[in-house]
Every structure is written in C-alpha cells, then in structure tokens.
Design a protein around this motif. Structure first.
Motif, PDB file in Angstrom:
ATOM      1  N   PHE A 109       0.272  -7.815   0.879  1.00  0.00           N
ATOM      2  CA  PHE A 109       1.618  -7.949   1.134  1.00  0.00           C
ATOM      3  C   PHE A 109       2.237  -7.668  -0.165  1.00  0.00           C
ATOM      4  O   PHE A 109       3.279  -7.296  -0.119  1.00  0.00           O
ATOM      5  CB  PHE A 109       1.764  -9.186   1.847  1.00  0.00           C
ATOM      6  CG  PHE A 109       3.296  -9.526   2.092  1.00  0.00           C
ATOM      7  CD1 PHE A 109       3.998  -8.956   2.807  1.00  0.00           C
ATOM      8  CD2 PHE A 109       4.006 -10.369   0.980  1.00  0.00           C
ATOM      9  CE1 PHE A 109       5.493  -9.367   3.033  1.00  0.00           C
ATOM     10  CE2 PHE A 109       5.070 -10.620   1.004  1.00  0.00           C
ATOM     11  CZ  PHE A 109       5.764 -10.102   2.051  1.00  0.00           C
ATOM     12  N   HIS A 110       1.855  -8.404  -1.232  1.00  0.00           N
ATOM     13  CA  HIS A 110       2.555  -8.543  -2.473  1.00  0.00           C
ATOM     14  C   HIS A 110       2.460  -6.847  -3.071  1.00  0.00           C
ATOM     15  O   HIS A 110       3.494  -6.604  -3.586  1.00  0.00           O
ATOM     16  CB  HIS A 110       1.726  -9.199  -3.548  1.00  0.00           C
ATOM     17  CG  HIS A 110       1.711 -10.817  -3.037  1.00  0.00           C
ATOM     18  ND1 HIS A 110       0.762 -11.490  -2.602  1.00  0.00           N
ATOM     19  CD2 HIS A 110       2.743 -11.644  -3.345  1.00  0.00           C
ATOM     20  CE1 HIS A 110       0.948 -12.931  -2.273  1.00  0.00           C
ATOM     21  NE2 HIS A 110       2.261 -12.671  -2.658  1.00  0.00           N
ATOM     22  N   TRP A 111       1.064  -6.085  -2.585  1.00  0.00           N
ATOM     23  CA  TRP A 111       1.254  -4.761  -3.286  1.00  0.00           C
ATOM     24  C   TRP A 111       2.287  -4.027  -2.467  1.00  0.00           C
ATOM     25  O   TRP A 111       3.108  -3.204  -3.133  1.00  0.00           O
ATOM     26  CB  TRP A 111       0.026  -4.151  -2.940  1.00  0.00           C
ATOM     27  CG  TRP A 111      -1.150  -4.296  -4.102  1.00  0.00           C
ATOM     28  CD1 TRP A 111      -2.319  -4.920  -3.829  1.00  0.00           C
ATOM     29  CD2 TRP A 111      -1.110  -3.773  -5.271  1.00  0.00           C
ATOM     30  NE1 TRP A 111      -3.142  -4.881  -4.999  1.00  0.00           N
ATOM     31  CE2 TRP A 111      -2.500  -4.126  -5.943  1.00  0.00           C
ATOM     32  CE3 TRP A 111      -0.379  -3.034  -6.103  1.00  0.00           C
ATOM     33  CZ2 TRP A 111      -2.681  -3.966  -7.285  1.00  0.00           C
ATOM     34  CZ3 TRP A 111      -0.565  -2.590  -7.367  1.00  0.00           C
ATOM     35  CH2 TRP A 111      -1.826  -2.943  -8.030  1.00  0.00           C
ATOM     36  N   MET A 112       2.577  -4.432  -1.319  1.00  0.00           N
ATOM     37  CA  MET A 112       3.620  -3.550  -0.458  1.00  0.00           C
ATOM     38  C   MET A 112       5.055  -3.625  -0.943  1.00  0.00           C
ATOM     39  O   MET A 112       5.696  -2.840  -1.230  1.00  0.00           O
ATOM     40  CB  MET A 112       3.319  -3.838   1.008  1.00  0.00           C
ATOM     41  CG  MET A 112       4.465  -3.161   1.981  1.00  0.00           C
ATOM     42  SD  MET A 112       4.731  -3.970   3.436  1.00  0.00           S
ATOM     43  CE  MET A 112       5.392  -5.390   2.760  1.00  0.00           C
ATOM     44  N   VAL A 113       5.200  -5.132  -1.459  1.00  0.00           N
ATOM     45  CA  VAL A 113       6.623  -5.506  -1.714  1.00  0.00           C
ATOM     46  C   VAL A 113       6.888  -4.570  -3.294  1.00  0.00           C
ATOM     47  O   VAL A 113       7.728  -4.131  -3.462  1.00  0.00           O
ATOM     48  CB  VAL A 113       6.770  -6.884  -1.843  1.00  0.00           C
ATOM     49  CG1 VAL A 113       8.346  -7.291  -2.468  1.00  0.00           C
ATOM     50  CG2 VAL A 113       6.748  -7.542  -0.524  1.00  0.00           C
ATOM     51  N   LEU A 114       5.663  -4.867  -3.789  1.00  0.00           N
ATOM     52  CA  LEU A 114       5.801  -4.319  -5.441  1.00  0.00           C
ATOM     53  C   LEU A 114       6.156  -2.385  -5.354  1.00  0.00           C
ATOM     54  O   LEU A 114       6.884  -2.257  -5.905  1.00  0.00           O
ATOM     55  CB  LEU A 114       4.344  -4.466  -6.179  1.00  0.00           C
ATOM     56  CG  LEU A 114       4.496  -3.727  -7.644  1.00  0.00           C
ATOM     57  CD1 LEU A 114       5.410  -4.338  -8.389  1.00  0.00           C
ATOM     58  CD2 LEU A 114       3.052  -4.199  -8.074  1.00  0.00           C
ATOM     59  N   PHE A 115       5.311  -2.020  -4.553  1.00  0.00           N
ATOM     60  CA  PHE A 115       5.377  -0.499  -4.514  1.00  0.00           C
ATOM     61  C   PHE A 115       6.995  -0.238  -3.846  1.00  0.00           C
ATOM     62  O   PHE A 115       7.487   0.802  -4.605  1.00  0.00           O
ATOM     63  CB  PHE A 115       4.492   0.092  -3.460  1.00  0.00           C
ATOM     64  CG  PHE A 115       4.640   1.257  -3.083  1.00  0.00           C
ATOM     65  CD1 PHE A 115       3.870   2.293  -3.999  1.00  0.00           C
ATOM     66  CD2 PHE A 115       5.216   1.877  -1.835  1.00  0.00           C
ATOM     67  CE1 PHE A 115       4.142   3.701  -3.449  1.00  0.00           C
ATOM     68  CE2 PHE A 115       5.203   3.358  -1.568  1.00  0.00           C
ATOM     69  CZ  PHE A 115       4.860   4.259  -2.594  1.00  0.00           C
ATOM     70  N   TRP A 116       7.525  -0.887  -2.670  1.00  0.00           N
ATOM     71  CA  TRP A 116       8.786  -0.191  -2.271  1.00  0.00           C
ATOM     72  C   TRP A 116       9.994  -0.549  -3.321  1.00  0.00           C
ATOM     73  O   TRP A 116      10.699   0.044  -3.305  1.00  0.00           O
ATOM     74  CB  TRP A 116       9.051  -0.741  -0.867  1.00  0.00           C
ATOM     75  CG  TRP A 116       8.009  -0.433   0.274  1.00  0.00           C
ATOM     76  CD1 TRP A 116       6.967  -0.943   0.898  1.00  0.00           C
ATOM     77  CD2 TRP A 116       7.858   1.218   0.619  1.00  0.00           C
ATOM     78  NE1 TRP A 116       6.342   0.105   1.752  1.00  0.00           N
ATOM     79  CE2 TRP A 116       6.794   1.405   1.218  1.00  0.00           C
ATOM     80  CE3 TRP A 116       8.515   2.245   0.171  1.00  0.00           C
ATOM     81  CZ2 TRP A 116       6.376   2.470   2.013  1.00  0.00           C
ATOM     82  CZ3 TRP A 116       8.247   3.435   0.895  1.00  0.00           C
ATOM     83  CH2 TRP A 116       7.383   3.795   1.901  1.00  0.00           C
ATOM     84  N   CYS A 117       9.633  -2.073  -3.854  1.00  0.00           N
ATOM     85  CA  CYS A 117      10.887  -2.277  -4.754  1.00  0.00           C
ATOM     86  C   CYS A 117      10.823  -1.200  -5.975  1.00  0.00           C
ATOM     87  O   CYS A 117      11.861  -0.873  -6.358  1.00  0.00           O
ATOM     88  CB  CYS A 117      10.563  -3.726  -5.139  1.00  0.00           C
ATOM     89  SG  CYS A 117      10.897  -4.732  -4.038  1.00  0.00           S
ATOM     90  N   ALA A 118       9.535  -1.063  -6.575  1.00  0.00           N
ATOM     91  CA  ALA A 118       9.608  -0.176  -7.642  1.00  0.00           C
ATOM     92  C   ALA A 118       9.873   1.153  -7.461  1.00  0.00           C
ATOM     93  O   ALA A 118      10.659   1.875  -8.290  1.00  0.00           O
ATOM     94  CB  ALA A 118       7.897  -0.069  -8.070  1.00  0.00           C
ATOM     95  N   LEU A 119       9.797   1.977  -6.339  1.00  0.00           N
ATOM     96  CA  LEU A 119      10.071   2.994  -5.748  1.00  0.00           C
ATOM     97  C   LEU A 119      11.704   3.147  -5.783  1.00  0.00           C
ATOM     98  O   LEU A 119      12.394   4.151  -6.084  1.00  0.00           O
ATOM     99  CB  LEU A 119       9.411   3.537  -4.409  1.00  0.00           C
ATOM    100  CG  LEU A 119       9.708   4.976  -3.726  1.00  0.00           C
ATOM    101  CD1 LEU A 119       9.141   5.894  -4.719  1.00  0.00           C
ATOM    102  CD2 LEU A 119       9.382   4.995  -2.408  1.00  0.00           C
TER     103      LEU A 119
END
Length: 447
Positions: A19-29
C-alpha cells in the motif's frame, strides 16, 4: 467493551508494505508532471526572448506569472482539501496545471502566454502541499522523511525531463512542442484517481468510518475493525480557525522561521531554474550546453533530497537543512567565477542538491512539524508564503541582467538567501528543542 484506536500511532508504527509503495508511486508521478510543467519556462526562455524580443525585465516578469498563480494555489487548495478531500483537490489541480500548460503552446503573444502560466500555476502550487500531506499521512514514522524526499524527487525528474526534451525538441519542433507534452497527465488522470487513496483523516471527519477502517487495514494488515471501536485522531477544536492553529501551542516562532526558509529557498530555486540557461548562454555556452546545466541542477536535487531525507530520519532534520543551506550559499556563490568544466558541473550539482533538494526537505520538515489536522493548512501556507520568494527570484535575475552587472554578482545575489535560510532553520531547531508541541485530539466512534 469499547476499544480506542489511535489512528496516528497505528500509521506511525505500520510496516512498509504494498500500500505504501502504491501511495509513493502515484504521488511521485504527479510530482514528476508538476516539475515538468514548472521547469519548462527556463527551458524555453532563451528562445522566447529572441522570438518575442523580450527584455530581461519583461522575461523575468513573464516567468513570475506562474509563480503568482502558485502562491494563490497553495493558499487556496491547501486548506480547501481539508474540506473537500485530498483526491478532489489533487484532481482539480492536475486539470489546471496540465490543461493550461498545453494551452501555453498555442499562445500567440506574451499576454496570452502569461495568462495561461498564471492559471497553470494555480494547479502547480495547489498540488504540492496536498501530495506531500497525503504521503506524510500514510508514511511510517521511521522512514517518513525519506519517503517524502523520494516522492518529491519526482519534481527533479520532471525538471530533467523538461531540460532533456527541450534539447531534443526545440531545434526541430520549436518551443511549442515541449508544452504539448504536458497533456500526458490528463490522459492518465482517470487511472491516477482510481488508485490514489483518500486521506484517512478526511474520511473520519466526514463520518465515513467504514471506508476509514478499510484504509487502515491496507496501511496495517494486522488491524481488525471491531464493533464499537473508537478511532482517535488529531483534530482542531471546533471553534478554532485552522490558520490560527499554526501559531498556537508554541508553534508561532517555528512557523515564521519555516516561512522564512521557504521564501529564501524558493527564491534560489526559481532564480536558478529561470536564469541558469540564459546566464550560461551569456557566458559563452551554446543553448545545448546551457540546458545541460539545468539538467545537472535537477539531477543533483535527487541525491540531495534522498540523502537529506535519510540524514533527517537519522539525525535532526532542521539542522540537516541548516547545513544544506550553508552549502547552497557556498556553491551558488562560486558559480560566477571561472572554473574548469568538471568543477562547474560539480558546483551546479551541489547547488541543485542543496536548493531544490532542500525545498523537498522543507516540505518533509513541515509535514513532521504540523499535526494531521492542520498539515495541509500548514504546508499550504508555508508554500504560499514561500512563493513570494519564487516570484522575486526570476524578477531579481531579470533586473540584474538589465543592469549589466558581472556574472559573479548575479550568482552572489542568488546565494545570499541561503545564509538567511540557514539561520532560520537553526532558530527553528533551537526553538523546537526548548518548547515541544502539545497535540490536540478528538475521537470518532465506529458506527
């Protein structure tokens, strides 16, 4: 028997997972797109000045239109997200900054160009505090600074893309082409909004407890909702104004010092992003070489942000920032003197690491400093006040170029705010060690 769940503590102590990976990926994008749209002006500036016969002062003022929009966007969309939710605020901001950056490519004169840049700036400035607040809200405490820094490094990736595509597209397709690339986020927006989570704090405040419980299960899979469970989270007093909370409970001086650091840091960042290619072109470098300096500046920022984030998690983040600002002043000041190419590139990389990198770390510092309930407001106001520095930077560069001052004087003027920001963060750290913050809490019952 009713059991009370401390939401902040559950998130703080959670183990890093998918879940944290997902938040990190989309926010970074989102931040990558944001950074691309922001740095693009410095990429096309030398071409625009020639095509539209702009004076340095006119070019500096034109660059500031987006920054006025960013200041307004940060002040509006930071607090607004506490009322309408992070996802809605981020969606509006992406539509603004992506759509109007594309329209910039159709501008026929400086007036149309400036209007589009101002409206795009509303989205650019508004999205930053919201994605930082969202990432900070879900990040485990032990690696919060690192995750925010990694996420915000997307800004530098976007800047590198902007400079890199400029080197490829400008000679063949013209300055308009780099603006048309900014339409990609609009195509991806439905996917981003599908996977980007809503703030758990917002869900609780809205009484959407079932959704909040589901989100907490994704944050910490071992969490099991039970009937009669209470969700406790930091919140404002019902009769208080969010902005005034930034100055209560011992936060006043540190809030002011944070604002000052944001102002000085953003002045350096936008002065360099707007004028570095033009100054290097004036010093005798070709357009391709000048844009490569902008590429190195943003490349260095990635190392500064991630390295500074790790140091901040291990040591004291405000003191790390004070050191970074001192290094920023030194490296920028030395740029105006004749140096071998490898030294010049090294100084620009250090300048990027300690200016753009420090901007990223300042958001992480603010996210740690302000509690969950006032985090968006705190970051929005710090970013909004700091945008005044971002406005001054391009105008200052244009004024200095109009005066015809030596190259070294330009860079010394850009370096001076670094020393002011260094002292501001030392005062922030000193005040924090003497007067710890007292959090406010309120409970919400599980229906």
């Amino acid at each position: 028997m009713t059991r009370e769940i401390d939401v902040s503590r559950l998130i703080d102590d959670a183990r890093f997972n998918r879940f944290h990976w997902m938040v990190l990926f989309w926010c970074a994008l989102i931040i990558i797109f944001d950074g691309y749209d922001l740095v693009i002006y410095g990429v096309v500036l030398p071409v625009l000045m020639k095509e539209w016969a702009l004076s340095p002062l006119q070019a500096g003022a034109l660059g500031s239109y987006a920054l006025f929009g960013m200041m307004a966007g940060a002040l509006v969309f930071g607090p607004l997200s506490d009322k309408i939710g992070r996802k809605k605020a981020i969606t509006i901001c992406v539509v603004l900054f992506s759509g109007f950056t594309v329209l910039n490519g159709f501008a026929r004169n400086p007036t149309e160009f400036g209007l589009c840049r101002f409206i795009a700036g509303l989205g650019i400035g508004g999205v930053m505090p919201n994605v930082v607040a969202l990432m900070s809200e879900y990040a485990p405490r032990k690696i919060r600074s690192t995750l925010v820094a990694i996420m915000f490094s997307g800004y530098s990736v976007g800047g590198m893309l902007s400079a890199g595509l400029g080197m490829v597209l400008l000679p063949t397709w013209g300055w308009q082409s780099v603006f048309f690339v900014a339409g990609v986020p609009l195509l991806l927006l439905p996917i981003i909004m599908k996977f980007l989570p809503e703030s758990v704090g917002f869900l609780i405040r809205q009484g959407r407890i079932d959704e909040a419980q589901h989100m907490l299960q994704r944050v910490e899979p071992s969490h099991r909702p039970q009937r009669g469970q209470m969700l406790k989270m930091p919140a404002l007093k019902a009769d208080s104004a969010p902005v005034l909370e930034l100055f209560r409970d011992g936060r006043a001086l540190r809030t002011l010092m944070l604002w000052l650091a944001f102002f000085c840091c953003l002045l350096m960042v936008y002065a360099l992003n707007s004028w570095l290619p033009k100054l290097m072109s004036k010093a005798g470098y070709g357009l391709g070489s000048s844009l490569s300096f902008l590429l190195v500046l943003n490349f260095g920022a990635i190392f500064g942000a991630v390295g500074g984030g790790r140091l901040g998690d291990r040591f004291n983040l405000p003191r790390v920032l004070a050191v970074f600002f001192a290094l920023a002043a030194l490296s920028i000041g030395l740029l105006g003197f004749n140096s071998p190419s490898w030294v010049l590139y090294s100084l620009i990389a250090v300048a990027g690491a300690t200016t753009i990198g420090s901007q990223i770390l300042l958001y992480a510092c603010g996210a740690q400093f302000y509690g969950l309930a006032i985090r968006s407001t705190g970051l929005g106001w710090a970013s909004g006040i700091g945008r005044n520095g971002a406005i001054v930077g391009p105008v200052l560069g244009g004024a200095l170029m109009s005066l015809g001052v030596p190259l070294s004087a330009n860079f010394l003027a850009f370096a001076a705010p670094g020393l002011v920001a260094c002292f501001a963060m030392l005062a922030f750290a000193w005040t924090g060690s003497r007067q710890p913050e007292r959090p406010l809490t309120v409970s919400s019952a599980l229906a």
